[in-house]
Design an enzyme around this catalytic site. Structure first.
Site, short mmCIF file in Angstrom:
data_model
loop_
_atom_site.label_atom_id
_atom_site.label_comp_id
_atom_site.label_asym_id
_atom_site.label_seq_id
_atom_site.Cartn_x
_atom_site.Cartn_y
_atom_site.Cartn_z
N TYR A 81 -71.08 145.65 -51.76
CA TYR A 81 -69.78 145.14 -51.91
C TYR A 81 -69.69 144.74 -53.53
O TYR A 81 -69.08 144.08 -53.86
CB TYR A 81 -69.57 143.86 -51.37
CG TYR A 81 -69.83 144.00 -49.62
CD1 TYR A 81 -68.85 144.68 -49.02
CD2 TYR A 81 -71.03 143.45 -48.91
CE1 TYR A 81 -69.10 144.72 -47.74
CE2 TYR A 81 -71.07 143.51 -47.73
CZ TYR A 81 -70.27 144.38 -46.75
OH TYR A 81 -70.67 144.25 -45.67
N GLU A 109 -75.19 147.66 -37.27
CA GLU A 109 -74.20 148.18 -38.31
C GLU A 109 -74.71 147.31 -39.60
O GLU A 109 -73.62 146.89 -40.18
CB GLU A 109 -72.73 148.09 -38.06
CG GLU A 109 -72.27 148.85 -36.91
CD GLU A 109 -70.82 148.26 -36.46
OE1 GLU A 109 -70.37 147.31 -36.99
OE2 GLU A 109 -70.52 148.74 -35.50
N PRO A 110 -75.67 147.33 -40.08
CA PRO A 110 -76.18 146.71 -41.35
C PRO A 110 -75.54 147.37 -42.32
O PRO A 110 -75.52 148.40 -42.58
CB PRO A 110 -77.43 146.63 -41.40
CG PRO A 110 -78.00 147.78 -40.70
CD PRO A 110 -77.06 148.06 -39.54
N GLY A 111 -75.01 146.48 -43.53
CA GLY A 111 -74.74 146.84 -44.80
C GLY A 111 -75.38 146.48 -45.92
O GLY A 111 -76.23 147.07 -46.37
N ARG A 112 -75.09 145.10 -46.19
CA ARG A 112 -75.65 144.28 -47.30
C ARG A 112 -77.11 144.31 -47.19
O ARG A 112 -77.48 144.39 -48.20
CB ARG A 112 -75.15 142.91 -47.03
CG ARG A 112 -75.36 142.05 -48.34
CD ARG A 112 -75.17 140.52 -48.02
NE ARG A 112 -74.04 140.39 -47.38
CZ ARG A 112 -72.88 139.81 -47.76
NH1 ARG A 112 -72.55 139.81 -49.28
NH2 ARG A 112 -71.67 139.72 -47.30
N CYS A 115 -57.79 139.04 -68.22
CA CYS A 115 -56.98 137.86 -68.68
C CYS A 115 -56.80 136.93 -67.44
O CYS A 115 -55.62 136.81 -67.13
CB CYS A 115 -55.51 138.64 -69.11
SG CYS A 115 -56.02 139.57 -70.61
N GLU A 116 -57.75 136.45 -66.92
CA GLU A 116 -57.69 135.41 -65.92
C GLU A 116 -58.86 134.61 -65.92
O GLU A 116 -59.98 135.08 -66.08
CB GLU A 116 -57.53 135.91 -64.50
CG GLU A 116 -56.74 136.87 -64.17
CD GLU A 116 -56.60 137.19 -62.61
OE1 GLU A 116 -56.95 136.14 -61.77
OE2 GLU A 116 -55.92 138.16 -62.14
N ARG A 145 -67.14 139.85 -56.58
CA ARG A 145 -67.43 138.80 -55.45
C ARG A 145 -67.87 137.37 -56.20
O ARG A 145 -67.18 136.47 -55.42
CB ARG A 145 -69.21 139.19 -55.01
CG ARG A 145 -69.12 140.47 -54.50
CD ARG A 145 -70.45 140.76 -53.79
NE ARG A 145 -70.59 139.93 -52.59
CZ ARG A 145 -71.07 138.70 -52.45
NH1 ARG A 145 -72.04 138.47 -53.54
NH2 ARG A 145 -71.32 138.09 -51.47
N TYR A 186 -65.41 135.02 -53.83
CA TYR A 186 -66.12 134.16 -52.96
C TYR A 186 -66.93 133.09 -53.71
O TYR A 186 -67.81 132.44 -53.00
CB TYR A 186 -67.15 134.87 -52.11
CG TYR A 186 -66.59 136.24 -51.83
CD1 TYR A 186 -65.58 136.22 -50.73
CD2 TYR A 186 -66.86 137.52 -51.96
CE1 TYR A 186 -65.21 137.34 -50.03
CE2 TYR A 186 -66.66 138.64 -51.33
CZ TYR A 186 -65.79 138.74 -50.59
OH TYR A 186 -65.29 139.79 -49.97
N1 LLP Z 1 -69.54 145.86 -39.09
C1 LLP Z 1 -68.43 145.30 -39.06
C2 LLP Z 1 -67.45 145.74 -38.05
C3 LLP Z 1 -68.05 144.63 -40.28
O1 LLP Z 1 -66.76 143.98 -40.47
C4 LLP Z 1 -69.13 144.60 -41.34
C5 LLP Z 1 -68.74 143.76 -42.52
C6 LLP Z 1 -70.47 145.05 -41.17
C7 LLP Z 1 -70.70 145.86 -40.04
C8 LLP Z 1 -71.30 144.92 -42.03
O2 LLP Z 1 -71.84 143.52 -42.39
P1 LLP Z 1 -73.15 143.20 -43.25
O3 LLP Z 1 -74.30 143.72 -42.53
O4 LLP Z 1 -72.91 144.02 -44.58
O5 LLP Z 1 -72.83 141.84 -43.48
N2 LLP Z 1 -67.19 141.73 -49.06
C9 LLP Z 1 -67.80 140.47 -48.53
C10 LLP Z 1 -68.38 141.01 -47.08
C11 LLP Z 1 -67.29 141.31 -46.18
C12 LLP Z 1 -68.27 142.24 -44.86
C13 LLP Z 1 -67.11 142.63 -43.80
N3 LLP Z 1 -67.60 143.12 -42.89
C14 LLP Z 1 -68.85 140.12 -49.54
O6 LLP Z 1 -68.91 140.68 -50.74
O7 LLP Z 1 -69.64 139.37 -49.33
#
Ligand code: LLP
Length: 422
Positions: A375, A275-278, A346-347, A314, A318
């Protein structure tokens, strides 16, 4: 690697100059590159194939749910990992086949579970016993057994930012490692449930392979226990989390990650789901903004831009670093100066960079925030009644607005005055 480069002194997304897009759609905006998305997907999927793994890559929509982005990845073979009915609808609208969609998340409502069961998606990753019972009831009422994995919490330290670590036992995610076996037994006896797999995800923006390896070894032990108990496990969903370089980070190449999967789990005969996102979208997106004013403060210079913390959250949330570059290439002899890059909200938290060395900037200049494809737009809000900013997808020399900027009329139309105001 990405496809945002200077050509003849102007920063381009592939073959399109970003100042041309700015002139047509206004600022700020997000811009994504098809070639970069394709490159990242191909490197990741290629690494899994090289390691000889039978793998399905389910893009985590939470990183960037825009349906044009999802469609781009789906056409390359990606499935989807969704965490809400909204994301599930986006994945379906983008054309992801239901048989390639997994539904994760700690608090799925009955309505969301019903929708997912009705659509016949590949798998639901269940995170608690109450959810297991609700799902069994819902599926049994429809006369089906829903394929599930239990998301287990392997209690390993991902060594990442506290707000995005998920695999420690004090985190809210998953089913406690020590109770997993017992919950699997219960799941296996429920009428609406078909146990097919184990799921785990330990955190995001990981820059080492070791925490993954530790989690995978725990998954391996669990699979052995479950199989000994006659519980058939044929899929392993290993989550996402592999990091990208924002500043000085050097995350492992996907080849090393794939090799760790092969070495720990490759002989179990399971289909691997990731499940890659980033990793897929981070470097494939930038945010472009225009300098409104340059203000000389008592001790520092503020570059005030038209994007704000509501557009790219972000840094405020973070303390994340996003590289900033002028869209028009600075002269080679331009002397960088230390400035604070801030938005109009305004912060004090509405600060993108403190004392960042940048070439001299003037009102009207365009700047690009890099690595904003993950994100970025996904976490944006309308704080300070600022309209969500448009999203642009570039493919070679063409670009399209894939999310329009709402008008103020559209924003106001969602609100109303109760009739007691007369
Ligand atoms: N699968 C699950 C169950 C997750 O909770 C997440 C991310 C992913 C996959 C995808 O993870 P990735 O490959 O993108 O690392 N908003 C934060 C990141 C929050 C990630 C939450 N879960 C940021 O901007 O760094």
């Amino acid at each position: 690697m990405n496809h945002f480069d200077y050509i003849d002194g102007r920063l381009h997304a592939e073959g399109v100059a970003l100042d041309d897009i700015a002139a047509h759609v206004g600022t700020p905006f997000y811009c994504y590159s098809t070639a970069t998305l394709a490159r990242h997907y191909t490197v990741f999927a290629g690494a899994l194939a090289k390691a000889g793994l039978d793998a399905t890559v389910c893009f985590a929509l939470k990183a960037n749910p825009n349906i044009a982005v999802v469609r781009t990845l789906a056409e390359l073979g990606a499935g989807a990992d969704v965490v809400s009915e909204g994301e599930l609808r986006q994945a379906l609208a983008a054309g992801v086949p239901p048989g390639r969609i997994v539904f994760s998340g700690v608090g799925k409502t009955r309505r969301e579970l019903e929708f997912a069961v009705a659509k016949g998606i590949m798998q639901i990753n269940v995170e608690s016993e109450p959810e297991l019972h609700a799902l069994s009831e819902i599926a049994a009422a429809r006369g089906v057994r829903m394929p599930i994995a239990l998301r287990v919490n392997p209690d390993v330290d991902a060594g990442t930012h506290a707000k995005i670590t998920t695999g420690k036992k004090e985190n809210k995610f998953g089913i406690e490692w020590t109770r997993a076996h017992e919950v699997y037994r219960k799941a296996n006896a429920l009428p609406g449930i078909e146990v097919v797999g184990v799921a785990c995800h330990i955190g995001s923006q990981l820059t080492e392979v070791e925490p993954f390896r530790q989690a995978f070894l725990r998954v391996r032990d669990l699979v052995a226990m479950l199989r000994a108990d006659g519980i058939g496990i044929r899929r392993l969903d290993l989550g996402g989390g592999l990091g990208v370089p924002y500043e000085y980070e050097t995350p492992p190449h996907p080849d090393l990650y794939a090799e760790a999967i092969r070495a720990t789990l490759g002989d179990l005969g399971c289909r691997i789901v990731l499940e890659p996102g980033r990793l897929l979208v981070g470097n494939a997106g930038i945010m472009v903004s225009r300098v409104i004013y340059v203000k000389e403060g008592a001790t520092r210079t503020f570059v005030i831009v038209d994007a704000a913390m509501n557009d790219l959250m972000r840094p405020a949330l973070y303390d994340a670093h996003h590289a900033i570059e002028p869209v028009l290439q600075p002269a080679p002899d331009a002397v960088p100066v230390a400035v604070d890059v801030v938005g109009p909200v305004c912060e004090t938290g509405d600060t993108f960079a403190r004392q960042r060395l940048l070439p001299p900037l003037r009102a009207g200049d365009l700047i690009a925030f890099r690595t904003a494809g993950a994100y970025g737009a996904a976490m944006s809000s309308t704080y300070n009644s600022r309209p969500l900013i448009p999203e642009i997808l570039v493919k070679d020399k063409a670009y399209a607005v894939v999310r329009a900027r709402p008008s103020y009329e559209e924003m106001l139309a969602l609100e109303s005055l109760p009739d007691w105001f007369g």
